[in-house]
Design a protein around this motif. Structure first.
Motif, PDB file in Angstrom:
ATOM      1  N   GLY A  52       1.690   7.164  -8.207  1.00 32.51           N
ATOM      2  CA  GLY A  52       1.851   6.511  -6.909  1.00 32.51           C
ATOM      3  C   GLY A  52       1.693   7.486  -5.757  1.00 32.51           C
ATOM      4  O   GLY A  52       1.126   7.147  -4.710  1.00 32.51           O
ATOM      5  N   ASP A  55      -1.944   8.154  -5.311  1.00 32.13           N
ATOM      6  CA  ASP A  55      -2.503   6.992  -4.617  1.00 32.13           C
ATOM      7  C   ASP A  55      -2.212   7.089  -3.122  1.00 32.13           C
ATOM      8  O   ASP A  55      -3.096   6.869  -2.276  1.00 32.13           O
ATOM      9  CB  ASP A  55      -1.892   5.724  -5.218  1.00 32.13           C
ATOM     10  N   GLY A  56      -0.976   7.420  -2.763  1.00 30.89           N
ATOM     11  CA  GLY A  56      -0.623   7.564  -1.349  1.00 30.89           C
ATOM     12  C   GLY A  56      -1.425   8.653  -0.660  1.00 30.89           C
ATOM     13  O   GLY A  56      -1.869   8.500   0.481  1.00 30.89           O
ATOM     14  N   ARG A  59      -4.984   7.227  -0.154  1.00 28.73           N
ATOM     15  CA  ARG A  59      -5.032   6.226   0.920  1.00 28.73           C
ATOM     16  C   ARG A  59      -4.987   6.891   2.286  1.00 28.73           C
ATOM     17  O   ARG A  59      -5.633   6.445   3.237  1.00 28.73           O
ATOM     18  CB  ARG A  59      -3.860   5.263   0.804  1.00 28.73           C
ATOM     19  N   ALA A  81       1.157   1.798 -11.589  1.00 23.68           N
ATOM     20  CA  ALA A  81       0.610   2.587 -10.479  1.00 23.68           C
ATOM     21  C   ALA A  81      -0.907   2.683 -10.555  1.00 23.68           C
ATOM     22  O   ALA A  81      -1.583   2.729  -9.517  1.00 23.68           O
ATOM     23  CB  ALA A  81       1.237   3.983 -10.469  1.00 23.68           C
ATOM     24  N   ALA A  85      -3.451   1.411  -7.633  1.00 23.81           N
ATOM     25  CA  ALA A  85      -4.479   2.292  -7.072  1.00 23.81           C
ATOM     26  C   ALA A  85      -5.862   1.665  -7.184  1.00 23.81           C
ATOM     27  O   ALA A  85      -6.685   1.775  -6.267  1.00 23.81           O
ATOM     28  CB  ALA A  85      -4.449   3.647  -7.782  1.00 23.81           C
ATOM     29  N   SER A  90      -8.366   3.200  -4.254  1.00 24.51           N
ATOM     30  CA  SER A  90      -8.009   4.586  -3.977  1.00 24.51           C
ATOM     31  C   SER A  90      -8.732   5.533  -4.932  1.00 24.51           C
ATOM     32  O   SER A  90      -8.666   5.342  -6.152  1.00 24.51           O
ATOM     33  CB  SER A  90      -6.491   4.788  -4.127  1.00 24.51           C
ATOM     34  N   HIS A 405       0.921   1.817   6.606  1.00 23.56           N
ATOM     35  CA  HIS A 405       0.487   1.543   5.242  1.00 23.56           C
ATOM     36  C   HIS A 405       1.320   0.386   4.689  1.00 23.56           C
ATOM     37  O   HIS A 405       2.539   0.497   4.559  1.00 23.56           O
ATOM     38  CB  HIS A 405       0.639   2.770   4.352  1.00 23.56           C
ATOM     39  N   SER A 407       1.923  -2.650   1.620  1.00 21.92           N
ATOM     40  CA  SER A 407       1.771  -2.803   0.173  1.00 21.92           C
ATOM     41  C   SER A 407       1.068  -4.128  -0.102  1.00 21.92           C
ATOM     42  O   SER A 407       0.344  -4.649   0.725  1.00 21.92           O
ATOM     43  CB  SER A 407       3.135  -2.742  -0.506  1.00 21.92           C
ATOM     44  N   GLN A 415       6.566   0.127  -5.593  1.00 24.71           N
ATOM     45  CA  GLN A 415       5.482   1.103  -5.498  1.00 24.71           C
ATOM     46  C   GLN A 415       5.352   1.775  -4.140  1.00 24.71           C
ATOM     47  O   GLN A 415       4.638   2.764  -4.019  1.00 24.71           O
ATOM     48  CB  GLN A 415       4.156   0.431  -5.863  1.00 24.71           C
ATOM     49  N   THR A 419       4.159   5.761  -2.909  1.00 23.23           N
ATOM     50  CA  THR A 419       3.028   5.836  -1.977  1.00 23.23           C
ATOM     51  C   THR A 419       3.417   6.591  -0.712  1.00 23.23           C
ATOM     52  O   THR A 419       2.663   7.451  -0.224  1.00 23.23           O
ATOM     53  CB  THR A 419       2.553   4.425  -1.609  1.00 23.23           C
TER      54      THR A 419
END
Length: 550
Positions: A52, A55-56, A59, A81, A85, A90, A405, A407, A415, A419
């Motif tokens: 996660g 992914d963050g 992003r 996760a 993504a 991502s 950001h 979700s 999640q 992120t």
């Protein structure tokens, strides 16, 4: 040199500065080699949180995030996760260990190829050590080109093979020349013609417009055509401080005034936005409009099940500038939506006049979120969790911020904390705020320890109704027992303090404001556990469950 060392060199050559994950015997040699090469390896308490965070990172920076896990059970922990993504498009590379190639009965064995396929993730297997360079290069190339997570699966014994080649590593960037394709001039002319005939045009901007730096181009075109500016949920509040003709989010989370104004639109211009079912509400928000779409993808099917009337494959900024130039050449200029009447309708669009009887010892969640939005400076980014809290937060925050950001990519709770952690690191560990629900926050609360260890200036405001909020409201709407969804919650502020951070329990909006002010004056890891009323029904639930908009 061993293969794992060569792979560490390759990851660094690809630009990797941070890796998120948990060490095990399937990845520990590679991680140690990275640390020796001054790459920051951030250990987490759950492998899924590492994914996660990657992914963050992806992003926020639009460069590949890197996660890692050991073989077998370490890989299976990545499941949710990875899907998130993938849905978020991502670019992420996951270096994972795999059982030794020569030991098919290894106790942590897993068919990791089938697993990757099931979680919508590309899969690359390191068959031999000679494939190390190509494997890393393909992983990063695929992640960037296809905007998706890629699992690079490396058997433990193959990692220990000797690396004989002394050729320098060639990064994935050498495979993809930076050439922009020519814009279809006929499509641009058709788009200009459609706009020239319009009277009420709307421009909907999405993440693609942000990524391309199209802000000035959006504003210029909007001024020329008299366009009302709206956003997808992913671009929430973008440009809100740059034009007074900003109508906010389009879709179920739109305000009533926005929906009414959009209903009259005759042309909708999607810029870096997929105009999916959520943004267009299956087309019902724009019942009579023609669609123009500018997007770098070859084509997109809209949320109404059809293609755009005019599709222009283009980078957002480049396409808008070309379109504006054509309209300028035609001498086109109109007022469109840009009138005093429109401004009057937008002036109080975020006002929610619905009244609810608030239980003693709880707070109206709308007041909690408004207090956060009011007190947290506009240069601080915002993360919005999933579940019932997402609607409350989305419809009660409207201050322009450097990023918001949201979700919702997979509809799962839990999640957004990972992120937010990854994106905060990607943003140079600058202050940020996450607003999320209690069940969602508690799901990965063990990794608040990671927030503290990394000294992240992250404020977590928990909208805590001591229940699964969406299920509570749906059960109540269907005349079933909503208390079956109630789950007593510990004092999350006290838990934060036990981790060595700051935290408080708030039962009044004044206590919320006090906590927020404390964090603003000295940002650091902090949790405000705000006990909110279950009586308050968010606007989307009112619309969907009760057919009401007030």
């Amino acid at each position: 040199m061993k293969v794992y060392e060569r792979m560490a060199d390759a990851f660094k050559a690809e630009g990797t500065t941070h890796v998120f994950g948990m060490m095990g015997d399937g990845n520990m040699y590679w991680m140690n080699a990275l640390i020796d090469r001054d790459v920051s390896c951030i250990e987490v308490r759950h492998e899924g949180v590492g994914m996660g965070m990657a992914d963050g990172w992806a992003r926020h920076r639009q460069t590949p995030g890197v996660a890692t896990a050991t073989c077998g059970p370490g890989v299976t922990q990545l499941a949710t996760a990875l899907v998130v993504a993938a849905r978020a498009e991502s670019p992420v590379v996951a270096f994972v260990g795999e059982r030794p190639a020569k030991d098919p009965d290894y106790h942590q064995r897993l068919n990791q190829s089938r697993f990757a396929d099931g979680v919508e993730t590309a899969y690359i297997h390191l068959d031999t050590g000679e494939f190390a360079d190509e494997g890393v290069r393909r992983a990063f190339y695929t992640a960037k080109l296809e905007r998706r997570p890629v699992m690079l699966s490396c058997p433990m014994d193959v990692q220990q093979e000797k690396w004989e080649d002394d050729e320098p590593y060639r990064p994935s960037a050498t495979l993809k020349p930076q050439r922009a394709g020519a814009i279809d001039r006929d499509a641009l002319e058709q788009a200009a013609e459609l706009i020239a005939k319009s009277r009420k045009p709307v421009i909907i901007v999405g993440r693609g417009a942000i990524w391309s730096g199209a802000d000035e181009a959006v504003l210029k075109l909007g001024n020329r055509i008299g366009g009302l500016i709206g956003t997808s949920l992913r671009a929430k509040t973008w440009l809100a401080d740059r034009t007074e003709y900003h109508a906010g989010v389009s879709g179920l989370y739109a305000t009533r005034a926005t929906m009414q104004l959009f209903h009259d639109a005759d042309v909708v211009i999607g810029v870096g936005a997929s105009l999916n079912r959520h943004t267009t509400e299956h087309g019902y928000i724009f019942p009579s409009a023609k669609y123009i779409q500018l997007d770098p993808k070859p084509h997109i099917v809209l949320g109404n099940g059809h293609g755009a009337d005019v599709y222009v494959q283009s980078d957002a900024k480049e396409g808008l500038e070309a379109l504006d130039a054509l309209l300028e050449k035609r001498g086109f200029q109109q007022a469109g939506y840009r009138t005093g009447e429109t401004l009057e309708r937008l002036s109080n669009m975020y006002e929610d006049r619905a009244e609810f009887e608030i239980e003693p010892g709880t707070i109206d969640p709308r007041l909690v979120v408004r207090a956060v939005d009011d007190l947290v400076p506009g240069d601080v980014g915002l993360f919005i969790g999933n579940g019932a809290s997402s609607a409350i937060t989305t419809m009660n925050t409207y201050k322009a911020r450097p990023y918001v950001h949201a979700s919702g990519f997979f509809g799962c709770i839990g999640q957004m904390l990972p992120t937010a952690m990854g994106a905060t690191i990607a943003n140079g560990n600058k202050p940020a705020v996450l607003v999320d629900g209690d069940a969602s926050t508690i799901m990965h609360l063990s990794d608040f320890d990671t927030v503290v260890r990394c000294k992240m200036p992250l404020l977590i405001v928990v909208l805590n109704d001591e229940a699964l909020g969406s299920e509570y409201q749906k059960l109540r709407a269907h005349d079933m027992d909503p208390e079956t969804s109630a789950i007593p919650s510990p004092d999350l502020g006290a838990i934060a303090r036990a981790y060595g951070a700051r935290g408080c329990l708030a039962r009044t909006v004044e206590e919320v404001r006090k906590g927020v002010r404390e964090w603003v004056s000295k940002p650091g890891p902090m949790i405000i556990d705000s006990r909110i009323s279950r009586a308050v029904i968010n606007v989307p639930h009112r619309r969907v469950l009760y057919g009401k908009d007030e």
